[in-house]
Design a protein around this motif. Structure first.
Motif, mmCIF file in Angstrom:
data_model
loop_
_atom_site.group_PDB
_atom_site.id
_atom_site.type_symbol
_atom_site.label_atom_id
_atom_site.label_comp_id
_atom_site.label_asym_id
_atom_site.label_seq_id
_atom_site.Cartn_x
_atom_site.Cartn_y
_atom_site.Cartn_z
ATOM 1 N N VAL A 458 0.918 -1.247 0.003
ATOM 2 C CA VAL A 458 0.226 0.066 -0.176
ATOM 3 C C VAL A 458 1.009 1.247 -0.303
ATOM 4 C CG1 VAL A 458 -1.784 1.356 1.449
ATOM 5 C CG2 VAL A 458 -1.901 -1.117 1.109
ATOM 6 N N ASN A 459 2.122 1.127 0.624
ATOM 7 C CA ASN A 459 2.697 2.342 0.689
ATOM 8 C C ASN A 459 3.309 2.789 -0.569
ATOM 9 O OD1 ASN A 459 4.638 4.231 1.472
ATOM 10 N ND2 ASN A 459 6.126 2.956 2.697
ATOM 11 N N VAL A 460 4.056 1.588 -1.368
ATOM 12 C CA VAL A 460 4.468 1.969 -2.843
ATOM 13 C C VAL A 460 3.544 2.452 -3.617
ATOM 14 C CG1 VAL A 460 4.769 -0.288 -3.395
ATOM 15 C CG2 VAL A 460 6.090 1.369 -4.642
ATOM 16 N N GLY A 461 2.299 1.646 -3.680
ATOM 17 C CA GLY A 461 1.249 1.608 -4.586
ATOM 18 C C GLY A 461 0.715 3.125 -4.456
ATOM 19 N N ILE A 462 0.214 3.510 -3.453
ATOM 20 C CA ILE A 462 -0.082 5.090 -2.906
ATOM 21 C C ILE A 462 0.635 6.083 -3.389
ATOM 22 C CG2 ILE A 462 -0.911 6.707 -1.307
ATOM 23 C CD1 ILE A 462 -2.298 4.471 0.116
ATOM 24 N N TYR A 463 2.086 5.815 -3.144
ATOM 25 C CA TYR A 463 3.488 6.861 -3.607
ATOM 26 C C TYR A 463 3.268 6.899 -5.205
ATOM 27 C CZ TYR A 463 7.654 8.369 -5.180
ATOM 28 O OH TYR A 463 8.769 8.828 -5.687
ATOM 29 N N ILE A 464 3.199 5.874 -6.019
ATOM 30 C CA ILE A 464 3.064 5.784 -7.381
ATOM 31 C C ILE A 464 1.976 6.542 -7.947
ATOM 32 C CG2 ILE A 464 2.842 4.422 -9.490
ATOM 33 C CD1 ILE A 464 4.278 1.979 -8.147
ATOM 34 N N VAL A 465 0.585 6.325 -7.315
ATOM 35 C CA VAL A 465 -0.461 7.048 -7.754
ATOM 36 C C VAL A 465 -0.191 8.740 -7.291
ATOM 37 C CG1 VAL A 465 -2.794 7.724 -7.301
ATOM 38 C CG2 VAL A 465 -1.990 5.320 -7.678
ATOM 39 N N TYR A 466 0.182 8.918 -6.039
ATOM 40 C CA TYR A 466 0.365 10.268 -5.854
ATOM 41 C C TYR A 466 1.480 10.963 -6.627
ATOM 42 C CZ TYR A 466 0.586 14.444 -2.902
ATOM 43 O OH TYR A 466 0.590 15.654 -2.340
ATOM 44 N N ALA A 467 2.609 10.344 -7.186
ATOM 45 C CA ALA A 467 3.734 10.961 -7.791
ATOM 46 C C ALA A 467 3.037 11.554 -9.052
ATOM 47 C CB ALA A 467 4.563 9.742 -8.195
ATOM 48 N N TYR A 468 2.273 10.711 -9.589
ATOM 49 C CA TYR A 468 1.685 11.250 -10.978
ATOM 50 C C TYR A 468 0.728 12.490 -10.834
ATOM 51 C CZ TYR A 468 3.916 7.658 -14.011
ATOM 52 O OH TYR A 468 4.741 6.866 -14.462
ATOM 53 N N THR A 469 0.168 12.662 -9.669
ATOM 54 C CA THR A 469 -0.760 13.898 -9.586
ATOM 55 C C THR A 469 -0.040 15.116 -8.790
ATOM 56 O OG1 THR A 469 -1.610 13.009 -7.288
ATOM 57 C CG2 THR A 469 -2.841 12.391 -9.488
ATOM 58 N N GLY A 470 1.402 14.837 -8.526
ATOM 59 C CA GLY A 470 1.777 16.051 -7.587
ATOM 60 C C GLY A 470 2.752 16.364 -8.210
ATOM 61 N N ASN A 697 -7.505 0.599 -1.318
ATOM 62 C CA ASN A 697 -6.371 1.533 -1.064
ATOM 63 C C ASN A 697 -5.562 2.085 -2.368
ATOM 64 O OD1 ASN A 697 -6.352 2.486 2.074
ATOM 65 N ND2 ASN A 697 -7.109 0.293 1.903
ATOM 66 N N GLY A 698 -6.140 1.447 -3.370
ATOM 67 C CA GLY A 698 -5.369 1.926 -4.651
ATOM 68 C C GLY A 698 -4.175 1.026 -4.969
ATOM 69 N N ALA A 699 -3.976 -0.226 -4.150
ATOM 70 C CA ALA A 699 -2.724 -0.827 -4.372
ATOM 71 C C ALA A 699 -2.845 -1.942 -5.235
ATOM 72 C CB ALA A 699 -1.794 -1.332 -3.180
ATOM 73 N N GLY A 700 -4.131 -2.538 -5.449
ATOM 74 C CA GLY A 700 -4.588 -3.795 -6.351
ATOM 75 C C GLY A 700 -3.977 -3.886 -7.563
ATOM 76 N N GLU A 701 -4.037 -2.828 -8.387
ATOM 77 C CA GLU A 701 -3.284 -2.926 -9.809
ATOM 78 C C GLU A 701 -2.215 -3.107 -9.457
ATOM 79 O OE1 GLU A 701 -4.684 0.334 -12.007
ATOM 80 O OE2 GLU A 701 -6.855 -0.258 -12.152
ATOM 81 N N TYR A 702 -1.306 -2.385 -8.543
ATOM 82 C CA TYR A 702 0.051 -2.698 -8.466
ATOM 83 C C TYR A 702 0.746 -4.054 -7.858
ATOM 84 C CZ TYR A 702 4.430 -2.229 -5.921
ATOM 85 O OH TYR A 702 5.933 -2.500 -5.546
ATOM 86 N N LEU A 703 -0.383 -4.503 -7.421
ATOM 87 C CA LEU A 703 0.038 -5.914 -6.564
ATOM 88 C C LEU A 703 -0.278 -7.029 -7.921
ATOM 89 C CD1 LEU A 703 -1.564 -6.009 -3.157
ATOM 90 C CD2 LEU A 703 1.173 -6.020 -3.710
ATOM 91 N N GLU A 704 -1.118 -6.523 -8.760
ATOM 92 C CA GLU A 704 -1.445 -7.554 -9.886
ATOM 93 C C GLU A 704 -0.280 -7.806 -10.800
ATOM 94 O OE1 GLU A 704 -4.455 -5.707 -11.932
ATOM 95 O OE2 GLU A 704 -5.931 -6.452 -10.704
ATOM 96 N N GLN A 705 0.773 -6.906 -10.799
ATOM 97 C CA GLN A 705 2.083 -7.033 -11.408
ATOM 98 C C GLN A 705 3.146 -8.120 -11.069
ATOM 99 O OE1 GLN A 705 3.358 -3.172 -13.352
ATOM 100 N NE2 GLN A 705 2.209 -2.655 -11.448
ATOM 101 N N PHE A 706 2.902 -8.522 -9.402
ATOM 102 C CA PHE A 706 3.636 -9.359 -8.753
ATOM 103 C C PHE A 706 2.920 -10.704 -9.061
ATOM 104 C CE2 PHE A 706 4.482 -5.597 -6.651
ATOM 105 C CZ PHE A 706 5.716 -5.715 -6.169
#
Length: 750
Positions: A458-470, A697-706
């Motif tokens: 969740v930590n890295v997933g939320i960071y990736i999403v936030y990086a593209y909006t900030g 929490n927006g980390a599901g699509e990130y985890l699908e890559q694992f």
């Protein structure tokens, strides 16, 4: 005197030459006799030739004199037209307009006194001169036309039989050649071979000029004009609009080489420059920076100033290398820059996706040992050439240099490095989770390990999403303001935007429990100071917010106006505390004031926080007041031994309280409280709840890559799957760590 010339004649020797050219004189021959009729043999005499117009005693058109010596027979000859000119010009005698008489005078004594001895009208022979100078031509019969072709005359109906280099129209002496129309001079070719025209020059086809062209009047050219030399326009009219000036061009102008302009340029339309532009001007008083006119580039006349757009070019360095404006002292010393980051800049070649497609490609994880393949990454990055791969490590691969440059530019970027480092933590947690499943000793431990794994993802997933909006721009210079670069105490520590860090001696770390001050890693600073000297130093520094608004990673609920404090767990997270709930030492740990709220339902939230408002200044005052209150209570106790004081913890006295500053729950504890799962629930149900929480929490699509990640959550009792995850993820971890080493090496080189 009696007539001296008993015999005179014209020898028409020149007639034989008429077919080739007009004669330049008339041959004259005679025998000289004195007044007694005696032959004047071997005697020097003077002859005066006068050509009269319209009879005897009329106007003299031309006169010349000759000094001659007779022979033993008294005979002499001369050429009329070659004597010493006395009057007029032989070539201008009007043969066609007047009757021409010739008058002969004799000076027998040599005293310059001439006696007229003969006057006669010139007949057929001299009229050859009329043919050569005629100014009126009529059409001849066909027979006459055929007869004269190839002759010495130029005709208005054209000529044939001409000989280039021999036959011509012009002069053979140093005289101007003049052409007239309506008896008005139209063109003159001077004796110095200059062509002068008083009227317009109309060129219907190409005009090739091998030297300078000077035009004093209009030149109308209906086709191409090629100038081999210089075209100079002497008109000094200054242009004030596009419709006036020395040169006006209605169509476009193509200039293949340099253009040098000594005056101003005023462009009414849009200017598009497709190459580099250099403004090099030395202004007289350029040091006076408060004078508007002392700047080489002035932009005015509009409500807006300058718009700068940088291209999204695959392979371009990402992040801080995309400078919208840079400031230099000289040509090799950058003093500052306005740098920007776009979504494309964060990941121009899709490297973060390749981390998963190559590290965790399910097609490659079918029982065979996983291997990191730089060649595959470079191929997907845009280069499809056949590469030579040594097979042992990335440094020995030999792909196309352009692909290497593109890959290196991205793998060395801050964003990609952050994602790789956080992915390594996910891989480690996945291995630990699989190991806990394999032990199958305590389902509760398995669930707890799964929560820890979910915390990382969740930590890295939320960071990736936030990086593209900030994303945005940063104003970076050598002076400190709003944010500054500060060195990490541990150069290998991973810090990401929004992390809370402590400061000791000017160095930062999120692992400081006690620090001089707690601050936050900036996401997109407005102004960035304390710029590192080089790229290698920049790798061990981070941007720390000093003043302004900055997103902070906060666990739990947040209300606007809450104090934002470190979590106390040395994990880089923050917590929110209401002003009424502040502990004594909380004031010295204040990061800032929340200007945004969060309901706390997510694992954590980026909360907009105002930092640098000097809230910590109240800490000393509060501690002084609390110390005074402690002393007052102790004094009361001395008077009344039954009084039980409630003492505050202060620096000068022992810590009397269990906790002297607030501590939030860990992120794992927070997630556990959010899941709200009963302790006796089946392990499969708990794992299903973790999976759903990841998607919420927006980390599901990130985890699908694992690969195998959700399969493991759904089938925690599949021991074969557990073994495969441990085996393959261990190799993937080694490959990821190798990529980090490569990234650090590239970062030092840049």
């Amino acid at each position: 005197m009696k007539k001296i010339f008993s015999t005179f004649c014209f020898l028409l020797i020149g007639l034989a030459m008429f077919a080739q050219s007009v004669p330049q004189g008339m041959k004259y021959q005679a025998v000289a006799r004195d007044h007694q009729g005696q032959i004047m043999a071997n005697q020097e005499i003077g002859i005066l030739i006068e050509l009269l117009l319209d009879g005897k005693n009329k106007a003299v058109a031309y006169a010349e004199s000759h000094q001659i010596i007779t022979n033993e027979l008294g005979l002499f000859d001369l050429t009329i037209g070659e004597g010493q000119v006395v009057r007029g010009t032989f070539t201008e005698v009007p043969w066609s307009k007047n009757e021409v008489w010739m008058q002969i005078g004799l000076d027998e004594n040599g005293d310059g006194q001439y006696t007229t001895i003969n006057s006669s009208k010139l007949l057929a022979v001299p009229y050859a001169f009329h043919a050569g100078t005629a100014d009126k031509v009529s059409k001849d019969s066909e027979e006459e036309e055929e007869g004269r072709n190839g002759g010495i005359y130029w005709h208005i109906l054209g000529n044939s039989g001409t000989v280039p280099g021999i036959t011509f129209i012009g002069t053979t002496d140093y005289k101007d050649f003049i052409m007239k129309t309506n008896n008005i001079e139209a063109m003159r070719i001077t004796a110095d071979q200059e062509v002068q025209m008083d009227g317009d020059l109309s060129v219907g086809n190409n005009a090739l000029i091998g030297n300078d062209l000077e035009v004093n009047n209009d030149a109308l050219i209906d086709n191409d004009l090629t100038v081999g030399g210089i075209a100079r326009f002497n008109n000094t009219t200054e242009s004030t609009t596009k419709d006036n000036g020395a040169v006006i061009v209605e169509g476009g102008v193509g200039i293949e080489k340099n253009i040098n302009i000594g005056g101003n340029i005023d462009v009414a339309g849009t200017s598009k420059l497709n190459s580099q532009v250099t403004i090099d001007v030395a202004l007289p008083d350029a040091a006076a920076g408060d004078d508007y006119d002392n700047y080489p580039l002035l932009v005015q006349g509009s409500a807006q100033g300058i718009a700068i757009s940088v291209e999204d070019v695959a392979g371009a360095n990402s992040g801080r290398s995309n400078n919208f404006i840079s400031f230099w002292k000289g040509t090799n010393n950058m003093r500052g820059r306005i740098e920007g980051t776009t979504a494309f800049d964060l990941d121009p070649t899709g490297l973060t996706a390749l981390i998963f497609s190559d590290f965790f490609d399910t097609n490659d994880l079918n029982g065979s040992s996983f291997s990191f393949d730089l060649i595959d990454i470079l191929t997907v990055s845009g280069n499809t050439s056949n590469f030579e791969d040594s097979g042992d490590n990335v440094s020995n691969a030999a792909p196309n240099q352009t692909a290497i440059d593109n890959f290196n530019a991205q793998v060395g970027s801050d964003y990609v490095r952050d994602v790789i480092m956080q992915t390594i933590e996910v891989i480690k947690s996945t291995i630990m989770f699989a190991a806990s499943v394999l032990s199958i000793l305590d389902p509760e431990d398995v669930f707890s390990t799964g929560v820890d794994l979910l915390t990382q993802t969740v930590n890295v997933g939320i960071y990736i999403v936030y990086a593209y909006t900030g994303i945005g721009v940063a104003y970076e210079s050598g002076s400190g303001d709003y944010a500054e670069w500060l060195e990490r105490a541990d150069h290998k520590e991973t810090l990401t935007p929004g992390d809370v860090v402590g400061i000791r001696g000017g160095k930062i770390s999120k692992e400081y429990e006690v620090a001089e001050r707690f601050m936050v890693i900036s996401t997109a600073p407005a102004v960035l100071g304390n710029m590192p000297d080089n790229a290698e130093m920049e790798q061990v520094f981070e941007k720390v917010a000093f003043m302004g608004q900055v997103p902070v990673k906060v666990i739990g609920k947040v209300a606007i106006g809450d104090y934002i404090l470190p979590s106390g767990n040395e994990d880089g997270f923050a917590m929110a505390v209401h002003p009424d709930d502040m502990q004594a030492k909380d004031y010295s740990r204040i990061i800032g004031i929340a200007w945004e709220e969060s309901d706390g339902e997510k694992a954590f939230a980026y909360v907009n926080t105002a930092v640098g408002i000097n809230s910590n200044d109240t800490a000393a005052l509060l501690e002084e007041m609390q110390g005074l209150m402690n002393e007052m209570q102790l004094a009361i106790q001395e008077v009344n031994p039954n009084y039980e004081p409630q003492l505050y913890s202060i620096s000068s006295r022992p810590n009397l309280m269990a906790n002297d500053y607030s501590i939030s729950p860990t992120m794992s504890e927070h997630i556990m409280s959010q899941l709200n799962i009963s302790e006796d629930a089946a392990l499969e149900d708990k794992m299903a709840a973790l999976k759903q929480y990841a998607y919420d929490n927006g980390a599901g699509e990130y985890l699908e890559q694992f690969p195998y990640f959700f399969e493991l959550l759904e089938n925690p009792h599949d021991m074969e799957l557990v073994q495969k995850v441990i085996s393959e993820y261990t190799v993937a971890l080694q490959n990821a760590q190798m990529l980090v080493q490569y990234s650090e090496q590239i970062g030092k080189q840049n």
